[in-house]
Design a protein around this motif. Structure first.
Motif, PDB file in Angstrom:
ATOM      1  N   SER A 125      61.622  10.804  75.309  1.00  0.00           N
ATOM      2  CA  SER A 125      60.480  10.402  74.514  1.00  0.00           C
ATOM      3  C   SER A 125      59.965  11.433  73.555  1.00  0.00           C
TER       4      SER A 125
ATOM      5  N   PHE B  98      55.012  17.042  77.296  1.00  0.00           N
ATOM      6  CA  PHE B  98      54.476  15.788  76.957  1.00  0.00           C
ATOM      7  C   PHE B  98      54.547  14.837  77.868  1.00  0.00           C
TER       8      PHE B  98
ATOM      9  N   THR C  62      56.201   7.716  72.332  1.00  0.00           N
ATOM     10  CA  THR C  62      56.318   9.055  71.853  1.00  0.00           C
ATOM     11  C   THR C  62      55.405   9.651  71.149  1.00  0.00           C
ATOM     12  N   GLY C  63      54.141   9.053  70.766  1.00  0.00           N
ATOM     13  CA  GLY C  63      53.079   9.476  70.240  1.00  0.00           C
ATOM     14  C   GLY C  63      53.165   9.626  68.726  1.00  0.00           C
ATOM     15  N   GLN C  64      54.324   9.268  68.129  1.00  0.00           N
ATOM     16  CA  GLN C  64      54.537   9.270  66.553  1.00  0.00           C
ATOM     17  C   GLN C  64      54.044   7.993  65.985  1.00  0.00           C
TER      18      GLN C  64
ATOM     19  N   ARG D 208      50.160   4.520  66.481  1.00  0.00           N
ATOM     20  CA  ARG D 208      51.126   5.379  67.035  1.00  0.00           C
ATOM     21  C   ARG D 208      51.724   4.672  68.293  1.00  0.00           C
TER      22      ARG D 208
ATOM     23  N   ASN E 199      47.542  12.520  73.891  1.00  0.00           N
ATOM     24  CA  ASN E 199      48.418  11.405  73.995  1.00  0.00           C
ATOM     25  C   ASN E 199      49.682  11.348  74.753  1.00  0.00           C
TER      26      ASN E 199
END
Lengths: 526, 306
Positions: free
Chosen positions: A36, A42, B64-66, B60, A117
């Motif tokens: 991911s 992360f 993936t946080g994108q 987002r 996040n």
């Protein structure tokens, strides 16, 4: 003339094939799913971790059988109950040529809680750590909040970053987005980053500055291929050299195919049945008034006895499962030797036990299962339901898509459900605490205990074990706890899933119990 | 529509149960829910989303946080490229065969074409894909079975149709996607041809003694183009938005694969952004088709003028 033509045709064909197949030292891997993110801190997730560990080393690395081995730390010792010292290798260099120092390690631990996040943050592995400091340039001192014997297995999940490369203006240094672009991906591992196109190939190449034995591959390509049939076809056609998880139905054919070889690891993922033991009444058992038959140990034993685990492992799982009566395979920490062999199926005894418990005609029960989360999950559940029905307990299967299943499980809508637990530490305490520890969110125990089994004696044993620094004493405590749950039928183990890889002939893989696909462990037999 | 998707995915389950490692404790789950805004009520979440979407921010990706929009746009060239090649193939193959079958409906060749077309759209897509892989990749070993080939960057867009390797990788998925579409084109073209052939202007042209090729190219082709463009346009849109099956069989890194992966992980921002984008795209596509009508069909222009 004719000869020339044939030669031309042959060389054209050769060129075409040559363009498609690979030069000798490239390795193409068809993986189930892509990471991911490339940020090594992360997301705690197998696809991420396996890519990370090709480029980065942790202080301590788990070997394929999940035994901790020195990596960047040459050795380590606990100087007191809460203080550990790790001596770093002096010859370790990052892929940009700079040497590894204790500052890099401190930076790494420092960045973990700052990554925003994160779907599963790496703080999972640092929650017991109070302080990380550099004692000197090549010694790292870690202080834990309380005596914590699992520190070594925890830090085996933490790849060490380069302070110089991963620093940046953001609070966490290089951000996750920057890592995804390939910035700051400087590690001490056997490979280094080349390029990544999301949804397509991730390319690595050999790290010339690697401290260990140089990797066998010039270039490694991870290609995400979610569809198992497509992975199999790509392997058969020579498009890739190695695939994760060949379909169980094709496995026999793969094993006999002269162009392929198959690698299997000892499995640590236990497939189990959890039974609702919260109290009365249970939602999936109609017609029993306010009674929950599962509260009776004899009923639970009968349900366990009526499962033919060997048949499931052989026929439903196509041999890629090991039938068992324990929650962890034998060489691992806390497993009980006598429990390893699967209990022999005994339907007559199961019926007798049910009659003894006051259910001569059995009862109805719904068995929940996810469909598509674990290998052949719904089929295994159906087989078990049929076996229960044979013993007199009329079982129906409620199969659901994984997200729906987890939601129902978390709402306690199942009286019985099939699920699996992957143990990445090679140690019994995490398994027991999550699956059968009393549910206590603040303590972090019973996270996956959907059956709500609760045994204060067991909880006390686990608490004691987690504060015991002496390995031998801890092992005995864990074995005792394991035995306690299993003889109480608090949870019913079915089998271990065996992670499988298929490779083209001539390649071997040191198959890992944690299911990581690591290119440095792929060798070509010459 | 965004409400539907939002509520639908909300009802299915909690994305955190798919994202979080099972070893994480309730504290960590709660922290994640909070970080993703999932601890709010669904309506608050929806209103926040609407507010941001109005400013062009679709949120987002949970996984993936994108930014969701960026994820989709990154994948777009691969899908568009695949679909354009597949549609070109289907038109180039389907239209001539359809005309052929329409001109002489009783000839054995026409019957063969029609039978073939039935196979073309009744066989499931993934099966055709796997068969093509078996034949060309596994058995003959001439074409690769998966992924996208070498790409060349034109500005920010990576294209694989500019390299030989790219074409080799493109061939099988495009063929898989194109076959069913070609079958449809054959049927549409044939029906239109049969409809136009008995018209007075064709008879008149014949009576005038025009060359058959002129009758075919001018009088016939121009008149059957309208239904062909309609169907091709619809199919094009359909394929762009939902080439999921072909993309997953061939591990083609396009948008369809992104959609299906996102649905499985309950990655709501990506799913919502994707569907909204597709709605815009289909509306624009319809506009383009309408404009094409006008350039081809003078009577359509007349209608607008009236």
């Amino acid at each position: 003339m004719n000869f020339v033509k044939t030669r031309l045709a042959a060389s054209a064909a050769f060129l075409l094939v040559g363009a498609l197949s690979l030069s000798a030292a490239d390795l193409k891997i068809g993986v189930k799913s892509e990471p991911s993110s490339l940020d090594p801190q992360f997301h705690v997730l197998v696809p991420n971790m396996q890519v990370t560990f090709a480029m980065f080393d942790p202080l301590v690395m788990m070997d394929p059988k999940l035994v901790p081995k020195p990596a960047l730390a040459e050795n380590w010792k606990a100087t007191s109950d809460t203080v550990w010292e790790f001596a770093l290798r002096k010859d370790a260099k990052f892929s940009d040529g700079s040497p590894l120092t204790a500052d890099d390690v401190v930076f790494t631990f420092d960045r973990i809680p700052k990554v925003p996040n994160s779907p599963t943050a790496f703080t999972l592995f640092t929650r017991q750590i109070a302080k990380v400091e550099a004692a000197d340039a090549h010694t790292v001192r870690i202080t834990t909040k309380q005596p914590y014997p699992l520190l070594v297995t925890d830090i085996a999940n933490l790849p060490i970053l380069s302070k110089a490369a991963a620093s940046g203006p953001a609070p966490e240094g290089k951000t996750t987005v920057e890592f995804n672009r390939g910035e700051g991906l400087v590690g001490t591992g056997p490979f280094k980053f080349v390029s990544w196109q999301k949804g397509a190939d991730l390319i690595l190449e050999r790290n010339p500055n690697y401290w260990g034995k140089p990797a066998a591959w010039d270039k490694v390509i991870y290609r995400p291929m979610t569809n198992p049939a497509a992975r199999a076809a790509a392997l058969l056609s020579g498009d890739i050299d190695m695939m994760e998880d060949p379909p169980t139905t094709d496995l026999e054919q793969f094993k006999t195919n002269p162009k392929l070889s198959v690698a299997e690891a000892p499995g640590t993922r236990i497939v189990y049945i959890a039974l609702d033991q919260k109290g009365e009444p249970s939602p999936g058992i109609p017609g029993q008034g306010n009674k929950n038959p599962l509260m009776d140990k004899r009923v639970r034993e009968a349900l366990s006895l009526s499962i033919d685990r060997k048949a499931i492992a052989e026929r439903v799982m196509g041999g890629v499962a090991v039938a068992t009566g324990d929650l962890l395979p034998e060489p691992m920490f806390g497993a009980v030797k006598a429990r390893q062999a699967a209990p022999v199926v005994d339907t007559a005894k199961a019926k007798a036990l049910l009659a003894e418990a006051g259910y001569p005609n059995g009862f109805q029960i719904t068995l929940g299962t996810p469909n598509g989360r674990y290998v052949n999950d719904a089929r295994v559940a159906q087989t078990i339901a049929a076996m229960w029905t044979r013993a007199g307990v009329k079982a129906e299967v409620a199969a659901a898509a994984p997200p729906v299943f987890f939601k129902s499980r978390d709402n306690f809508e199942y009286s019985a459900y099939l699920a699996a637990w992957g143990n990445s530490t090679g140690e019994m305490s995490t398994t027991l605490r999550s699956l059968v520890g009393t549910r206590e969110p603040s303590k972090g125990s019973g996270t996956s205990n959907g059956g709500r089994y609760s045994n204060p004696e067991l909880d006390a044993l686990l608490d004691k074990a987690s504060a015991t620094m002496d390995d031998k004493a801890r092992k005995e405590l864990l074995q005792k706890a394991d035995e306690m749950v299993l003889s109480d039928y608090g949870i019913i183990p079915v089998h271990f899933e065996v992670p499988v890889w298929a490779l083209r002939k001539g390649l071997t893989y040191a198959a890992r119990a944690d299911q990581y696909t690591l290119p440095q462990d792929v060798a070509s037999a010459k | 529509m965004s409400v539907l998707v939002f509520v639908g995915l909300y009802l299915i389950g909690d994305p955190t149960s798919m994202l979080v490692s099972p070893e994480a404790t309730e504290i960590e789950r709660q922290a994640l829910r909070k970080a993703l805004g999932l601890d709010q009520s669904i309506w608050v979440q929806y209103l926040t989303f609407l507010g941001n979407a109005a400013q062009g921010d679709f949120g987002r990706s949970f996984l993936t946080g994108q930014p969701a929009l960026q994820l989709i746009i990154e994948r777009m060239p691969a899908t568009v490229e695949l679909v354009i090649v597949a549609m070109t193939f289907s038109v180039l193959v389907g239209v001539p065969l359809g005309i052929l079958a329409g001109l002489r409906p009783k000839a054995p060749s026409s019957k063969a074409i029609m039978t073939g077309s039935i196979l073309g759209f009744s066989l499931p897509n993934f099966w055709i894909g796997l068969m093509l892989i078996m034949l060309f990749a596994v058995y003959l070993g001439v074409l690769p079975a998966s992924a996208r080939g070498e790409t060349v960057n034109i500005g920010p867009v990576a294209l694989s149709i500019l390299t030989i390797d790219g074409w080799q990788h493109l061939a099988l998925p495009a063929l898989t996607l194109g076959l069913a579409k070609a079958a449809l084109m054959i049927r549409v073209t044939r029906a239109a041809t049969r409809e136009v052939l008995p018209m007075d202007y064709i008879k008149f042209a014949r009576a005038k003694g025009l060359r058959p090729s002129r009758i075919l190219n001018v009088h016939l082709l121009k008149n059957i183009l309208i239904p062909i463009i309609t169907v091709a346009g619809l199919e094009f849109g359909q394929a762009i938005a939902f080439a999921v099956v072909t993309e997953s069989v061939f591990s083609w890194p396009g948008m369809g694969k992104l959609l299906i992966d996102s649905i499985i992980t309950l990655d709501r921002p990506v799913v919502v952004a994707y569907l909204i984008m597709m709605v815009f795209f289909l509306v624009i596509l319809n506009l383009v088709v309408d404009i094409l009508y006008m350039t081809i069909d003078p009577s359509a222009r007349e209608k607008v003028r009236d």
